[in-house]
Design a protein around this motif. Structure first.
Motif, short mmCIF file in Angstrom:
data_model
loop_
_atom_site.label_atom_id
_atom_site.label_comp_id
_atom_site.label_asym_id
_atom_site.label_seq_id
_atom_site.Cartn_x
_atom_site.Cartn_y
_atom_site.Cartn_z
N ASP A 1 30.32 37.80 37.50
CA ASP A 1 30.03 36.71 38.45
C ASP A 1 28.54 36.45 38.53
OD1 ASP A 1 32.70 36.40 39.03
OD2 ASP A 1 32.65 37.67 40.83
N ALA A 2 27.76 37.52 38.45
CA ALA A 2 26.30 37.38 38.53
C ALA A 2 25.76 36.62 37.31
CB ALA A 2 25.65 38.75 38.62
N THR A 3 26.24 36.97 36.11
CA THR A 3 25.77 36.28 34.91
C THR A 3 26.23 34.82 34.91
OG1 THR A 3 27.69 37.00 33.60
CG2 THR A 3 25.72 38.40 33.56
N GLU A 4 27.40 34.56 35.50
CA GLU A 4 27.87 33.17 35.58
C GLU A 4 26.95 32.34 36.47
OE1 GLU A 4 31.83 30.55 36.84
OE2 GLU A 4 31.79 32.71 37.17
N LYS A 5 26.52 32.92 37.59
CA LYS A 5 25.60 32.20 38.49
C LYS A 5 24.25 31.97 37.81
CE LYS A 5 27.57 33.67 42.95
NZ LYS A 5 28.80 34.28 42.42
N LEU A 6 23.74 32.99 37.14
CA LEU A 6 22.47 32.83 36.44
C LEU A 6 22.59 31.83 35.29
CD1 LEU A 6 21.20 36.53 36.32
CD2 LEU A 6 20.17 34.63 37.59
N SER A 7 23.75 31.85 34.64
CA SER A 7 23.99 30.90 33.55
C SER A 7 24.00 29.47 34.07
CB SER A 7 25.33 31.22 32.87
OG SER A 7 25.65 30.24 31.90
N ASN A 8 24.64 29.25 35.21
CA ASN A 8 24.65 27.91 35.82
C ASN A 8 23.24 27.47 36.19
OD1 ASN A 8 27.43 27.59 35.63
ND2 ASN A 8 27.82 28.45 37.65
N LEU A 9 22.44 28.41 36.69
CA LEU A 9 21.06 28.09 37.03
C LEU A 9 20.26 27.74 35.76
CD1 LEU A 9 19.09 27.84 39.37
CD2 LEU A 9 18.57 30.28 39.13
N GLY A 10 20.56 28.47 34.68
CA GLY A 10 19.91 28.18 33.41
C GLY A 10 20.28 26.81 32.88
N LEU A 11 21.55 26.43 33.04
CA LEU A 11 22.00 25.10 32.61
C LEU A 11 21.32 24.02 33.44
CD1 LEU A 11 23.83 23.35 30.87
CD2 LEU A 11 25.69 23.77 32.50
#
Length: 406
Positions: free
Chosen positions: A56-66
């Motif tokens: 879940d944490a990497t998904e949130k960071l990934s969304n922020l990266g996008l």
């Protein structure tokens, strides 16, 4: 935010390894950095080695990266250079691609709804991915580069509008009203940002640019998150807010000196391309459903079909914009315009989560997007170099020439 040890170790290692591999491969052939980031995510993720898994944490960071990727794309666009015919023709071209793309997708997708998802994905252009490639090639300020930026700006913003109108889960009338509300708020913000030189703000930016205050960076990130939050509050795609934030930030800081602008741009790119954006591309590889792609031979066959459709649908629509450029440049623009991945990932993610798009179809579409990033810029720039004046750079020609009819 719970980050497993494997994530804390592997993500930085993969992010650092990607540019090294790109540099080594660059001795033979120049391959976009994002390809290595995605491939490393696939190899070390659950699909192959299983050394690191998405959380879940990497998904949130990934969304922020996008979001940061779309912010940087919006921040890079200089609308003064693409206004008029280039921008208008790019809009007409994108509308053409939308009609053709949805029509072609309906013939391939299992349901009409799935066809809409696929059709919108086929109209995208990965401007955020192309910008570093154009910058590294010295093409940002050339007529060819300006044409690609016009095509890419519409190819990123257009699909976001379509997502908000057709894939938000609302009735089209309600979705239109909500979208118009966001447009009005954004237009007011753009108008205020573009008015005057903002001397007090510029003075504070200059005073803190090389101190721990870093007001410019803090202001920009605040603006990004506020507009992303506004998009989510209105039930729109978060990337719409991120893209708009990039445009507003550029206007807001336009009063800074050229030296300060360069410093701010470097800091923002360090945050984006040095930290957040690699997380998005590595996570794209981690979450890539290789099993769904390989499970059925017919699904695997869709991958080259989608790759060709990106060129046939989005690539041919760039011909609206590139009138007046040499024939080789027009063909090169077709390939660069057909480069699409971030929007493809966003659209397929929405489709799979809603149950409207089969996982295999989504994997084939994302796989095609990955291959487009690998192949099309490489081939496109090679074609461009063969065009008359293909090696011409900003000092030799002026950007406004793209507005001339040939």
């Amino acid at each position: 935010m719970d980050l497993p040890l494997s994530v804390l170790v592997m993500f930085p290692l993969l992010a650092a390894a990607a540019p090294i591999l790109a540099a080594v491969a660059g001795r033979v052939v120049r391959i976009p950095l994002v390809v290595f980031e995605i491939v490393l995510g696939i190899v070390f993720g659950p699909a192959v080695l299983g050394w690191v898994a998405p959380t879940d944490a990497t998904e949130k960071l990934s969304n922020l990266g996008l979001c940061m990727l779309f912010f940087l794309a919006g921040n890079e666009i200089d609308f003064r250079r693409i206004r008029g015919r280039p921008l208008t023709s790019s809009i007409l071209g994108w509308l053409f691609a939308l009609v053709v793309g949805v029509g072609a997708a309906w013939a391939l997708a299992p349901t009409p709804t799935a066809g809409i998802f696929v059709g919108i994905a086929l109209t995208s252009t990965a401007l955020g991915t192309l910008m570093p490639i154009l910058r590294d090639a010295g093409e940002l300020r050339t007529p060819f580069g300006a044409a690609i930026i016009a095509i890419g700006a519409v190819g990123e913003f257009g699909p976001l509008i379509a997502i908000s109108l057709f894939l938000s889960g609302r009735q089209p009338g309600v979705a239109t009203v909500v979208l118009l509300a966001f447009v009005v708020i954004t237009a007011v913000a753009i108008g205020l940002a573009g008015r005057g030189t903002h001397s007090r703000l510029t003075s504070l930016v200059t005073a803190t640019l090389h101190t721990s205050g870093q007001f410019a960076v803090r202001l920009v990130l605040c603006l990004l998150l506020l507009l992303v939050a506004l998009s989510l509050l209105l039930g729109l795609d978060m990337l719409l807010g991120a893209f708009a934030a990039g445009v507003i930030a550029k206007l807001l800081l336009s009063g800074a000196s050229p030296r300060d602008k360069e410093a701010i741009e470097g800091k923002l790119e360090a945050v984006g391309f040095g930290f957040l954006v690699p997380i998005f591309f590595i996570s794209t590889g981690l979450t890539f459903d290789l099993d769904a792609l390989l499970d059925q031979p017919l699904t695997l066959l869709l991958l080259p079909v989608f790759l060709l459709l990106l060129l046939a649908v989005r690539g041919t629509s760039t011909l609206f914009t590139t009138r007046g450029l040499p024939r080789a440049d027009r063909r090169a623009a077709m390939l660069l315009g057909a480069t699409g991945l971030p929007i493809v990932v966003a659209v397929t993610d929405i489709g799979v989560k809603s149950g409207d798009l089969p996982a295999g179809t989504a994997a084939a579409l994302v796989g095609a997007g990955m291959l487009s990033v690998l192949l099309y810029p490489l081939l496109g720039l090679a074609l461009h170099r063969r065009a008359p004046g293909g090696g011409v750079k900003p000092a030799d020609r002026d950007v406004p020439e793209i507005a001339e009819e040939g």
